[in-house]
Scaffold this motif. Sequence first.
Motif: not given
Length: 69
Positions: A43-69
């Motif tokens: 999940e990503a969100r757009r900041t008020p400045s217009g950048r698309i960012c991912v929360r660190r906790s979400v990114l880390d969980a996603f990377k762990e999920e990729l490694e497990a697969a």
Amino acid sequence: MSPPTRRRRAPKDELVPLPDALEEIGISRATWYRWRDRGYAPEARRTPSGRICVRRSVLDAFKEELEAA
């Protein structure tokens, strides 16, 4: 009387800009958009400045999920 104690806040979850997140995951922007459309990308969100960012906790969980697969 003891001095007043200050409450410490939990550290705020860091926002990682999309280019940095893609580099950590090791995929291209096109792949990220394809995964996002299929509901697979983190999940990503757009900041008020217009950048698309991912929360660190979400990114880390996603990377762990990729490694497990």
